[in-house]
Scaffold this active site. Structure first.
Site, short mmCIF file in Angstrom:
data_model
loop_
_atom_site.label_atom_id
_atom_site.label_comp_id
_atom_site.label_asym_id
_atom_site.label_seq_id
_atom_site.Cartn_x
_atom_site.Cartn_y
_atom_site.Cartn_z
N MET A 49 0.85 -1.19 0.00
CA MET A 49 0.00 0.00 0.00
C MET A 49 0.89 1.24 0.00
O MET A 49 1.90 1.28 0.70
CB MET A 49 -0.88 0.02 1.25
N ASP A 51 -0.08 5.69 -1.12
CA ASP A 51 -0.93 6.85 -0.80
C ASP A 51 -2.40 6.55 -0.48
O ASP A 51 -3.01 5.72 -1.16
CB ASP A 51 -0.99 7.82 -1.99
N TRP A 75 6.09 -2.08 -4.44
CA TRP A 75 5.30 -1.28 -5.38
C TRP A 75 5.22 -2.00 -6.73
O TRP A 75 6.21 -2.58 -7.18
CB TRP A 75 5.96 0.10 -5.56
N PHE A 107 -3.20 5.44 -10.67
CA PHE A 107 -2.41 6.19 -9.70
C PHE A 107 -3.34 7.01 -8.79
O PHE A 107 -4.56 6.94 -8.88
CB PHE A 107 -1.41 7.09 -10.44
N SER A 108 -2.73 7.86 -7.97
CA SER A 108 -3.49 8.56 -6.93
C SER A 108 -4.52 9.54 -7.47
O SER A 108 -4.39 10.05 -8.58
CB SER A 108 -2.52 9.30 -6.01
N ARG A 181 0.01 14.47 -12.41
CA ARG A 181 -0.81 13.47 -11.71
C ARG A 181 -1.42 13.94 -10.40
O ARG A 181 -1.16 15.02 -9.92
CB ARG A 181 0.05 12.23 -11.44
N ASP A 182 -2.19 13.02 -9.82
CA ASP A 182 -2.74 13.09 -8.46
C ASP A 182 -3.82 14.18 -8.30
O ASP A 182 -3.70 15.07 -7.45
CB ASP A 182 -1.63 13.29 -7.41
N GLU A 233 3.88 16.19 -5.68
CA GLU A 233 2.89 15.12 -5.79
C GLU A 233 1.72 15.38 -4.85
O GLU A 233 1.83 16.13 -3.88
CB GLU A 233 3.52 13.76 -5.43
C1 FRU Z 1 3.14 9.46 -4.34
C2 FRU Z 1 3.01 8.83 -5.72
C3 FRU Z 1 2.01 9.59 -6.55
C4 FRU Z 1 1.56 8.56 -7.55
C5 FRU Z 1 1.56 7.29 -6.70
C6 FRU Z 1 1.96 6.07 -7.47
O1 FRU Z 1 3.59 8.60 -3.36
O2 FRU Z 1 4.28 8.75 -6.33
O3 FRU Z 1 2.52 10.76 -7.15
O4 FRU Z 1 0.29 8.83 -8.07
O5 FRU Z 1 2.48 7.51 -5.66
O6 FRU Z 1 1.74 4.93 -6.70
#
Ligand code: FRU
Length: 495
Positions: A49, A51, A75, A107-108, A181-182, A233
Site C-alpha cells: 500500500m 498513498d 510497489w 495512480f493517486s 498526476r494526483d 505530488e
Molecule cells: C506518491 C506517488 C504519486 C503517484 C503514486 C503512485 O507517493 O508517487 O505521485 O500517483 O504515488 O503509486
C-alpha cells in the site's frame, strides 16, 4: 515518486508477482496480529500500500481507497484498494475498487459525491460517487514517451462497492509533461464548478470543470515558491476558518525527495483562493509533519457541515525505504487520522494537527508515573508536560534496542540508529531533527503503535511521525528528567 524509479520498481513488481501468491485472509483479529502489524492504524490486509486515495464521506461511511499492488508487497502495477469505516478508526476491508486497464495503472486521485448530478451519472436523489484519478501508462513510458500520465474518472452508484470507468477517458490529456498526476477535486461555490488541483512536475496546476468531464486551465502555482528538492505530488486545496472567524485557504503539496529529513514529506502554503488563482500570504516553506514518515496525505471530501472538521490522513512511510521495511504479509500503514486547524501564532499561519477525537474510544484510564515505567505493550499514548528542559525519552527492550528522543530548547531529535531493525536501508537509522528555536515546549503527546511513534507538540503545532522496528517490543521507558509530568494511557487494538 521519481519516474525512473517507478519504471524500475514496476518491472521488479511484475517479476515478483509471477512468484507471489496473495494469501487468502479474512478480517479477523488473528490475521492482523503479525509482528509490527499496527493495532490501531489502518493497514491493508495483505501486500503493498502507498498513498491514501479517494477519501470521501458518504452516508455515514468514511471511504478510504489507497494505492495498492495486490500481487506483491513491493510497489507494482497500481490498483485502488478500498475500506470503509464509521469512525476512521475501525475499518472494514472491501474488494479492490479500481483495476488497471488499457489506459494504464490507477495512480493517486480523489473522489467526490456529485450531488448536483453534473455528470449525469446518477440523479439528484441518488448521486454518483465519482473517482478522479491518474492513468499511468507504463508501456508508453517504457517506449520513451513523455505524455504517459493522464486523468480519468469512474463512477459508482452503490456507495463505492462497484465501479464503472467512464467511456470518454481520459478526461484530461497530457500536455507533454512526464509528471502530471494526483488530481484532488472539490466543488467550488464561487465558480459554481468543480476545481481540480494537479501536481505537475515542480508546481501545481488548477483546472475547472462544469461536469468532471471537460476541464479548463485556470492557473499555476509554485514554480518559484516552496521546496524544490524533488517532484511535487498529491496536492490538496481547502478552506480553513481560524479562531477569529476569518477564512483562509490551505494548499498541501507532497514532495519527494526534498523533505526536512531528506526524503518524502508534505509542505503547505496558506493564502487566498478565488476559485481560480491561489495567492499565498508569504513565501515561507512550512511542513505538515517534520518526521520521516508522513507522505502523500490529503483530506476527506464531503464532510457534513454539521461536523465541519477538516480531516487528514497520510501514508506513514517514506520512498527512501518504503519497499524495504521489514514487514512481510503487508507493507505500510496510514498515520492516525488527524484534524487540521489553522492558527496564527505570532502573526504566522500554523497548521495544527491533532488526532481525531474518535481515537479516544480506544483509551483506557490514564496512569501517572515518574521517570521510569515498565511498558505492558506497545499501544499507548504518553502525555508529557516538561517543567524543565532538556530531557530525553529512552524506549528500550531486553535485546538492547533503544529509541532515543531528545527535547531541548533548540530542537527535538529522534535517534533511530539503535532502535531495532534498521539495516534494511542505509537511510533508515538517520537521526531526525525538528527546529524548536523561539518556540515553547508546553506539552507533548506521543502515540505509540507496534511499529510507529507520532509526536504532537504544543497541541499539534509541530508533529513528527516516525516508523520504528524494535526486535521485540520496547518494554521500558526512562525519562531522563524528573521535572516532566508524565501520564500513560494504553489503547485498545482495533482488530
Ligand atoms: C506518491 C506517488 C504519486 C503517484 C503514486 C503512485 O507517493 O508517487 O505521485 O500517483 O504515488 O503509486
Amino acid at each position: 515518486m521519481n519516474a525512473k524509479l517507478i519504471t524500475v520498481i514496476a518491472f521488479i513488481g511484475i517479476l515478483s508477482s509471477c512468484h507471489f501468491k496473495s494469501p487468502d485472509r479474512s478480517n479477523s483479529a488473528e490475521m492482523f496480529n503479525e509482528k509490527y502489524r499496527p493495532q490501531y492504524h489502518f493497514s491493508p490486509p495483505t501486500n503493498w500500500m502507498n498513498d491514501p486515495n479517494g477519501m470521501v464521506y458518504h452516508d455515514g461511511e468514511y471511504h478510504l481507497f489507497y494505492q495498492h499492488y495486490p500481487d506483491g508487497n513491493k510497489w507494482g502495477p497500481m490498483h485502488w484498494g478500498h475500506a470503509v469505516s464509521s469512525d476512521m478508526i475501525h475499518w472494514e476491508h472491501l474488494p479492490i475498487a479500481l483495476y488497471p486497464d488499457s489506459l494504464g495503472y490507477i495512480f493517486s486521485g480523489s473522489a467526490v459525491i456529485d450531488v448536483n448530478n453534473t455528470t449525469g451519472f446518477g440523479s439528484k436523489e441518488k448521486p454518483a460517487m465519482v473517482a478522479i484519478y491518474t492513468y499511468h501508462d507504463a508501456k508508453a513510458e517504457r517506449e520513451g514517451k513523455v505524455d504517459f500520465q493522464t486523468q480519468g474518472i469512474a463512477l459508482s452508484l452503490d456507495n463505492g462497492r462497484t465501479w464503472t470507468k467512464y467511456k470518454g477517458n481520459p478526461v484530461l490529456n497530457n500536455p507533454g509533461i512526464r509528471d502530471f498526476r494526483d488530481p484532488k477535486v472539490s466543488w467550488n461555490e464561487k465558480l459554481n464548478k468543480w476545481v481540480m488541483i494537479l501536481a505537475v512536475k515542480d508546481h501545481v496546476t488548477i483546472y475547472s470543470s462544469p461536469d468532471l468531464k471537460n476541464w479548463a486551465f485556470e492557473s499555476e502555482f509554485g514554480n518559484d515558491i516552496g521546496a524544490h528538492g524533488g517532484v511535487w505530488e498529491c496536492p490538496d486545496l481547502f478552506p480553513l476558518t481560524d479562531d477569529s472567524g476569518s477564512t483562509h485557504w490551505v494548499m498541501l503539496v507532497s514532495i519527494n525527495p526534498g523533505g526536512p529529513q531528506g526524503g518524502s514529506a508534505t509542505q503547505y502554503f496558506v493564502g487566498q483562493f478565488d476559485g481560480s488563482e491561489f495567492i499565498p500570504y508569504d513565501t515561507i516553506t512550512r511542513w505538515v509533519d517534520y518526521g520521516a514518515d508522513n507522505y502523500a496525505g490529503v483530506t476527506w471530501s464531503n464532510i457534513p457541515e454539521s461536523d465541519g472538521r477538516r480531516l487528514f490522513l497520510g501514508w506513514m512511510s517514506n520512498w527512501q525505504y518504503a519497499n524495504e521495511v521489514p514487514t512481510t504479509e503487508w507493507r505500510s500503514a496510514m498515520t492516525i487520522p488527524r484534524e487540521l486547524k489553522l492558527q496564527f501564532i505570532d502573526k504566522e499561519p500554523a497548521l495544527i494537527s491533532t488526532p481525531v477525537d474518535e481515537l479516544k474510544k480506544l483509551e483506557s484510564t490514564p496512569v501517572k508515573f515518574s521517570e521510569t515505567i515498565n511498558l505492558k505493550n506497545s499501544l499507548f499514548k504518553l502525555d508529557l508536560k516538561p517543567t524543565e528542559l532538556p530531557f530525553e525519552l529512552h524506549f528500550s527492550n531486553d535485546l538492547n534496542d533503544e529509541l532515543i528522543i531528545s527535547f531541548t530548547r533548540e530542537n527535538v531529535k529522534v535517534n533511530r540508529a539503535n532502535s531495532g531493525k534498521t539495516g534494511f536501508s542505509d537511510l533508515f537509522p538517520a537521526t531526525h531533527f525538528m527546529d524548536m528555536k523561539g518556540k515553547p515546549m508546553n506539552n507533548i503527546q506521543v502515540y505509540s503503535d507496534r511499529s510507529s511513534l507520532e509526536l504532537f507538540i504544543n497541541g499539534g503545532q509541530l508533529v513528527m511521525s516516525e516508523l520504528v522496528f524494535p526486535n521485540s517490543p520496547y518494554n521500558k521507558l526512562w525519562i531522563t528528567n524528573k521535572n516532566v509530568e508524565s501520564e500513560i494511557t494504553y489503547l485498545k487494538p482495533i482488530w
